[in-house]
Design a protein around this motif. Structure first.
Motif, PDB file in Angstrom:
ATOM      1  N   GLY A 123       0.807  -1.210   0.000  1.00  0.00           N
ATOM      2  CA  GLY A 123       0.000   0.000   0.000  1.00  0.00           C
ATOM      3  C   GLY A 123       0.841   1.261   0.000  1.00  0.00           C
ATOM      4  N   PRO A 124       0.387   2.314   0.677  1.00  0.00           N
ATOM      5  CA  PRO A 124       1.148   3.574   0.709  1.00  0.00           C
ATOM      6  C   PRO A 124       2.532   3.429   1.339  1.00  0.00           C
ATOM      7  CG  PRO A 124      -1.109   3.910   1.449  1.00  0.00           C
ATOM      8  CD  PRO A 124      -0.905   2.424   1.354  1.00  0.00           C
ATOM      9  N   SER A 125       2.704   2.427   2.192  1.00  0.00           N
ATOM     10  CA  SER A 125       4.005   2.238   2.857  1.00  0.00           C
ATOM     11  C   SER A 125       5.038   1.604   1.934  1.00  0.00           C
ATOM     12  CB  SER A 125       3.844   1.379   4.117  1.00  0.00           C
ATOM     13  OG  SER A 125       2.957   1.979   5.032  1.00  0.00           O
ATOM     14  N   GLY A 126       4.596   0.907   0.913  1.00  0.00           N
ATOM     15  CA  GLY A 126       5.514   0.293  -0.030  1.00  0.00           C
ATOM     16  C   GLY A 126       6.216  -0.932   0.530  1.00  0.00           C
ATOM     17  N   LEU A 127       7.285  -1.333  -0.126  1.00  0.00           N
ATOM     18  CA  LEU A 127       8.081  -2.496   0.269  1.00  0.00           C
ATOM     19  C   LEU A 127       9.517  -2.059   0.506  1.00  0.00           C
ATOM     20  CD1 LEU A 127       6.762  -5.080  -2.359  1.00  0.00           C
ATOM     21  CD2 LEU A 127       6.123  -4.936   0.053  1.00  0.00           C
ATOM     22  N   VAL A 128      10.096  -2.539   1.579  1.00  0.00           N
ATOM     23  CA  VAL A 128      11.452  -2.139   1.952  1.00  0.00           C
ATOM     24  C   VAL A 128      12.359  -3.367   2.005  1.00  0.00           C
ATOM     25  CG1 VAL A 128      10.653  -0.131   3.235  1.00  0.00           C
ATOM     26  CG2 VAL A 128      10.911  -2.328   4.408  1.00  0.00           C
ATOM     27  N   ASP A 129      13.631  -3.105   2.238  1.00  0.00           N
ATOM     28  CA  ASP A 129      14.645  -4.161   2.389  1.00  0.00           C
ATOM     29  C   ASP A 129      14.730  -5.062   1.159  1.00  0.00           C
ATOM     30  OD1 ASP A 129      15.269  -3.258   4.944  1.00  0.00           O
ATOM     31  OD2 ASP A 129      13.726  -4.519   5.868  1.00  0.00           O
ATOM     32  N   ILE A 130      14.608  -4.457  -0.008  1.00  0.00           N
ATOM     33  CA  ILE A 130      14.795  -5.215  -1.248  1.00  0.00           C
ATOM     34  C   ILE A 130      16.289  -5.499  -1.409  1.00  0.00           C
ATOM     35  CG2 ILE A 130      14.457  -5.190  -3.749  1.00  0.00           C
ATOM     36  CD1 ILE A 130      12.238  -3.109  -3.271  1.00  0.00           C
ATOM     37  N   PRO A 131      16.677  -6.740  -1.616  1.00  0.00           N
ATOM     38  CA  PRO A 131      18.119  -7.050  -1.665  1.00  0.00           C
ATOM     39  C   PRO A 131      18.794  -6.491  -2.909  1.00  0.00           C
ATOM     40  CG  PRO A 131      16.822  -8.980  -2.226  1.00  0.00           C
ATOM     41  CD  PRO A 131      15.844  -7.948  -1.782  1.00  0.00           C
ATOM     42  N   ARG A 132      20.028  -6.121  -2.753  1.00  0.00           N
ATOM     43  CA  ARG A 132      20.849  -5.693  -3.885  1.00  0.00           C
ATOM     44  C   ARG A 132      21.199  -6.894  -4.760  1.00  0.00           C
ATOM     45  NH1 ARG A 132      24.094  -0.914  -4.071  1.00  0.00           N
ATOM     46  NH2 ARG A 132      22.725   0.794  -3.480  1.00  0.00           N
ATOM     47  N   LEU A 133      21.432  -6.634  -6.017  1.00  0.00           N
ATOM     48  CA  LEU A 133      21.923  -7.675  -6.903  1.00  0.00           C
ATOM     49  C   LEU A 133      23.335  -8.069  -6.470  1.00  0.00           C
ATOM     50  CD1 LEU A 133      20.729  -6.280 -10.357  1.00  0.00           C
ATOM     51  CD2 LEU A 133      19.739  -8.179  -9.081  1.00  0.00           C
ATOM     52  N   ARG A 134      23.659  -9.357  -6.626  1.00  0.00           N
ATOM     53  CA  ARG A 134      24.952  -9.869  -6.193  1.00  0.00           C
ATOM     54  C   ARG A 134      25.617 -10.614  -7.340  1.00  0.00           C
ATOM     55  NH1 ARG A 134      24.827  -9.811  -0.480  1.00  0.00           N
ATOM     56  NH2 ARG A 134      26.652 -11.169  -0.389  1.00  0.00           N
ATOM     57  N   LEU A 135      26.915 -10.473  -7.418  1.00  0.00           N
ATOM     58  CA  LEU A 135      27.737 -11.226  -8.367  1.00  0.00           C
ATOM     59  C   LEU A 135      28.826 -11.943  -7.586  1.00  0.00           C
ATOM     60  CD1 LEU A 135      28.209  -8.855 -11.452  1.00  0.00           C
ATOM     61  CD2 LEU A 135      26.985 -11.034 -11.390  1.00  0.00           C
ATOM     62  N   ALA A 136      28.904 -13.264  -7.780  1.00  0.00           N
ATOM     63  CA  ALA A 136      29.882 -14.085  -7.073  1.00  0.00           C
ATOM     64  C   ALA A 136      29.768 -13.906  -5.564  1.00  0.00           C
ATOM     65  CB  ALA A 136      31.296 -13.747  -7.542  1.00  0.00           C
ATOM     66  N   GLY A 137      28.522 -13.734  -5.104  1.00  0.00           N
ATOM     67  CA  GLY A 137      28.285 -13.607  -3.673  1.00  0.00           C
ATOM     68  C   GLY A 137      28.549 -12.231  -3.098  1.00  0.00           C
ATOM     69  N   VAL A 138      28.938 -11.268  -3.938  1.00  0.00           N
ATOM     70  CA  VAL A 138      29.251  -9.915  -3.468  1.00  0.00           C
ATOM     71  C   VAL A 138      28.158  -8.965  -3.939  1.00  0.00           C
ATOM     72  CG1 VAL A 138      30.918  -8.021  -3.544  1.00  0.00           C
ATOM     73  CG2 VAL A 138      31.710 -10.407  -3.547  1.00  0.00           C
ATOM     74  N   ALA A 139      27.569  -8.225  -2.998  1.00  0.00           N
ATOM     75  CA  ALA A 139      26.532  -7.251  -3.355  1.00  0.00           C
ATOM     76  C   ALA A 139      27.148  -6.121  -4.168  1.00  0.00           C
ATOM     77  CB  ALA A 139      25.880  -6.697  -2.092  1.00  0.00           C
ATOM     78  N   LEU A 140      26.413  -5.670  -5.185  1.00  0.00           N
ATOM     79  CA  LEU A 140      26.917  -4.611  -6.061  1.00  0.00           C
ATOM     80  C   LEU A 140      26.749  -3.258  -5.382  1.00  0.00           C
ATOM     81  CD1 LEU A 140      25.464  -5.749  -9.522  1.00  0.00           C
ATOM     82  CD2 LEU A 140      27.670  -6.299  -8.491  1.00  0.00           C
ATOM     83  N   ASP A 141      27.874  -2.561  -5.166  1.00  0.00           N
ATOM     84  CA  ASP A 141      27.781  -1.206  -4.636  1.00  0.00           C
ATOM     85  C   ASP A 141      27.439  -0.249  -5.776  1.00  0.00           C
ATOM     86  OD1 ASP A 141      30.099  -0.972  -6.104  1.00  0.00           O
ATOM     87  OD2 ASP A 141      31.434  -0.859  -4.361  1.00  0.00           O
ATOM     88  N   THR A 142      27.441   1.039  -5.495  1.00  0.00           N
ATOM     89  CA  THR A 142      27.001   2.019  -6.493  1.00  0.00           C
ATOM     90  C   THR A 142      27.867   1.978  -7.747  1.00  0.00           C
ATOM     91  OG1 THR A 142      26.125   3.483  -4.777  1.00  0.00           O
ATOM     92  CG2 THR A 142      26.590   4.468  -6.921  1.00  0.00           C
ATOM     93  N   ASN A 143      29.180   1.899  -7.589  1.00  0.00           N
ATOM     94  CA  ASN A 143      30.066   1.880  -8.760  1.00  0.00           C
ATOM     95  C   ASN A 143      29.838   0.633  -9.605  1.00  0.00           C
ATOM     96  OD1 ASN A 143      31.133   4.272  -7.897  1.00  0.00           O
ATOM     97  ND2 ASN A 143      33.148   3.466  -7.350  1.00  0.00           N
ATOM     98  N   LYS A 144      29.752  -0.523  -8.973  1.00  0.00           N
ATOM     99  CA  LYS A 144      29.528  -1.761  -9.724  1.00  0.00           C
ATOM    100  C   LYS A 144      28.139  -1.750 -10.371  1.00  0.00           C
ATOM    101  CE  LYS A 144      32.558  -4.721  -6.903  1.00  0.00           C
ATOM    102  NZ  LYS A 144      32.987  -3.703  -5.932  1.00  0.00           N
TER     103      LYS A 144
END
Length: 333
Positions: free
Chosen positions: A139-160
């Motif tokens: 609803g209006p609150s939306g959904l939070v804590d959506i996981p970041r995409l990961r490559l080789a088990g490492v979450a992609l930071d902003t640069n990646k």
């Protein structure tokens, strides 16, 4: 048939690629890299919308709805099920395409402002569903804590994430160039010029319209899933509303209809301008409306086409050039 690139085009492409690759190291600021990520996400949507509006001549004022479908599909699958974010991204593209096929079958029988109103109504319906279907969408609150995409088990930071997004922009760009310079692209341009003439030449009007509409929605769904996994939050707001649909149209018209490079330029300019107007509230719609009006009056061909021969990226050969070449070939001994 993709044409061979000229040396000037190859040099320009290499320069642009090198600049994009070096940007995270040159700016040295995560905020600016994040803006570049949003520019890339918007560019993917603008490329698809340009295929629909610029080449096929079909107006859509509800394209943000497909971004919402892609974003919420990825968010729901990754926050409430053990589905991998990469599989959720594929599901987002598939569901956006499916919804576009269902909506496009009746809607694409309309023409002109009737089609625009139909797509506008579809966008409003999706926005209402997002707000009211609290059990699924939050609803209006939306959904939070959506996981970041990961490559080789490492979450992609902003640069990646920046490199991932712009790699997908490059793929979308290449596929679009191959499409517009193929038999399908010629059918789209014929459809834009005259549906009667295109049908006389053997173009399946209904099928061609639906195909480009679904392709455009698929790219929007891909962009929506990229947005969800980068921001890690989705909720009813500007990004999925009518205002953003107008921004997308401004991107396409500002950069130039029927030119793929125009979609990239338009996405860059409008996205950066949107950052400056972030504190303007609802007045940003007024600003973008004025920009759209001024461009239509003074630069109806868009920035890229208005620049003319100074830009090496020509996606469509001018009609008079084609006639001149045919005339010269006919007069040759």
């Amino acid at each position: 048939m993709a044409r061979r690139l000229s040396p000037l085009q190859i040099i320009a492409l290499a320069a642009v690629t090198a600049a994009l690759a070096a940007l995270p190291f040159l700016v040295g600021n995560e905020y600016y890299v994040g803006v570049a990520v949003f520019v890339g996400i918007n560019a993917i949507v603008a490329i698809g919308l340009n295929l629909l509006m610029g080449y096929a001549g079909q107006v859509s004022l509800g394209h943000a709805a497909f971004i919402a479908i892609g974003a919420y599909t990825a968010a729901i699958l990754t926050t409430r099920t053990p589905v991998s974010p990469w599989l959720a991204m594929l599901a987002a593209v598939a569901l956006s395409s499916l919804v576009a096929a269902v909506i496009g079958l009746p809607a694409l029988k309309l023409h002109g402002h009737y089609l625009a109103m139909a797509t506008l109504g579809f966008g409003m319906i999706v926005n209402i569903v997002i707000i009211e279907w609290v059990a699924v969408t939050g609803g209006p609150s939306g959904l939070v804590d959506i996981p970041r995409l990961r490559l080789a088990g490492v979450a992609l930071d902003t640069n990646k994430y920046y490199y991932l997004v712009w790699a997908l922009v490059a793929v979308s760009l290449g596929l679009s160039f191959n499409l517009v310079n193929s038999r399908v692209g010629r059918a789209l341009r014929a459809l834009h010029t005259s549906e009667v003439a295109a049908a006389t030449c053997g173009v399946d009007i209904a099928r061609t319209k639906l195909q480009v509409f679904v392709l455009s929605a698929a790219l929007a769904g891909l962009a929506g899933s990229l947005y969800a996994h980068y921001v890690q939050f989705v909720g009813p707001g500007h990004t999925f509303g009518f205002g953003f649909s107008i921004e997308l149209v401004v991107m396409v018209v500002f950069g130039g209809l029927a030119t793929i490079w125009g979609a990239i330029v338009g996405a860059g300019v409008v996205s950066v301008l949107g950052e400056y107007l972030r504190g303007a509230g609802d007045y940003d719609v007024v600003v973008f409306g004025l920009i759209l009006l001024l461009v239509l009056i003074f630069l109806p061909r868009g920035i890229v086409r208005g620049a003319g021969s100074f830009l090496p990226f020509r996606t469509v050969r001018p009609a008079h050039q084609g006639r001149s070449n045919r005339r010269r070939d006919a007069e040759a001994p």
